[in-house]
Design a protein around this motif. Structure first.
Motif, PDB file in Angstrom:
ATOM      1  N   GLU A  81       8.098 -12.156 -20.260  1.00 50.32           N
ATOM      2  CA  GLU A  81       9.199 -11.852 -21.171  1.00 50.32           C
ATOM      3  C   GLU A  81      10.445 -11.412 -20.399  1.00 50.32           C
ATOM      4  OE1 GLU A  81       7.797  -8.867 -23.828  1.00 50.32           O
ATOM      5  OE2 GLU A  81       6.318 -10.177 -24.767  1.00 50.32           O
ATOM      6  N   THR A  85      14.138 -13.298 -19.992  1.00 53.60           N
ATOM      7  CA  THR A  85      15.365 -12.580 -20.318  1.00 53.60           C
ATOM      8  C   THR A  85      16.346 -12.644 -19.147  1.00 53.60           C
ATOM      9  OG1 THR A  85      14.140 -11.076 -21.753  1.00 53.60           O
ATOM     10  CG2 THR A  85      16.305 -10.352 -21.020  1.00 53.60           C
ATOM     11  N   THR A  88      18.001 -16.092 -19.011  1.00 51.16           N
ATOM     12  CA  THR A  88      19.041 -16.298 -20.024  1.00 51.16           C
ATOM     13  C   THR A  88      20.295 -15.479 -19.714  1.00 51.16           C
ATOM     14  OG1 THR A  88      18.047 -14.616 -21.456  1.00 51.16           O
ATOM     15  CG2 THR A  88      17.446 -16.908 -21.877  1.00 51.16           C
ATOM     16  N   THR A 107      10.160  -5.639 -21.064  1.00 47.37           N
ATOM     17  CA  THR A 107      11.314  -5.519 -21.947  1.00 47.37           C
ATOM     18  C   THR A 107      11.183  -4.252 -22.773  1.00 47.37           C
ATOM     19  OG1 THR A 107      10.185  -6.875 -23.585  1.00 47.37           O
ATOM     20  CG2 THR A 107      11.697  -8.001 -22.118  1.00 47.37           C
ATOM     21  N   TYR A 124      19.053  -4.463 -27.491  1.00 45.28           N
ATOM     22  CA  TYR A 124      18.282  -5.317 -28.388  1.00 45.28           C
ATOM     23  C   TYR A 124      18.484  -4.902 -29.832  1.00 45.28           C
ATOM     24  CZ  TYR A 124      15.708  -7.411 -24.539  1.00 45.28           C
ATOM     25  OH  TYR A 124      15.371  -8.100 -23.425  1.00 45.28           O
ATOM     26  N   TYR A 131      19.860  -9.859 -28.365  1.00 39.58           N
ATOM     27  CA  TYR A 131      20.432  -8.726 -27.639  1.00 39.58           C
ATOM     28  C   TYR A 131      21.929  -8.916 -27.457  1.00 39.58           C
ATOM     29  CZ  TYR A 131      20.065 -11.900 -23.662  1.00 39.58           C
ATOM     30  OH  TYR A 131      20.161 -12.978 -22.828  1.00 39.58           O
TER      31      TYR A 131
END
Length: 148
Positions: A81, A85, A88, A107, A124, A131
């Motif tokens: 995860e 993140t 991205t 996260t 978030y 987010y």
């Protein structure tokens, strides 16, 4: 404050898993050897006792291994995860993921990203599906960077 690089997050392996598997195999071999020796020489009870002790140790280490594998699985999911993140965020900042570092290995609601342009905070929403990325200024940061 500790930051972890993208390389650390993607290549971090738990080497204790291999040691525990080796210990399991060694205990299994010793257990089988002692049990076979006891079956051949039933008059010698000490090999029976030693095989019971070895079998108990084998079950104990097996229990630790199963518990560790469950923990490793959840840690791997959380690391997956955080790496997605980071990728991205790297696309949004127009940098390579290897240039970013994050302050956690999973996260959570308080993520900081260290980028070449500065520090960013990920905020978030309530369900964690989206987010907001905002630039922040850290006052007197004591940064420790953990690399692979």
């Amino acid at each position: 404050m500790t930051f972890y690089t993208y390389g650390y997050l993607t290549n971090h392996h738990n080497t204790w898993q291999y040691a525990r598997i080796g210990l399991l195999i060694a205990l299994l071999i010793v257990f089988i050897g002692l049990f076979v020796y006891y079956l051949r020489h039933r008059w010698n009870v000490k090999y029976k006792d030693m095989s019971i002790i070895t079998g108990t140790l084998l079950l104990l280490v097996l229990g630790f291994q199963i518990n560790s594998l469950v923990s490793l699985r959840s840690a791997t999911e959380q690391t997956g995860e955080i790496t997605s993140t980071v990728t991205t965020v790297a696309k949004q900042l127009h940098v390579k993921p290897a240039q970013l570092a994050v302050n956690a290995t999973n996260t959570n609601t308080n993520l900081l990203i260290k980028a070449p342009q500065g520090y960013y905070r990920l905020d978030y929403n309530a369900d964690g599906s989206a987010y907001v990325l905002e630039k922040v200024q850290l006052h007197r940061p004591k940064i420790t960077l953990i690399k692979e």
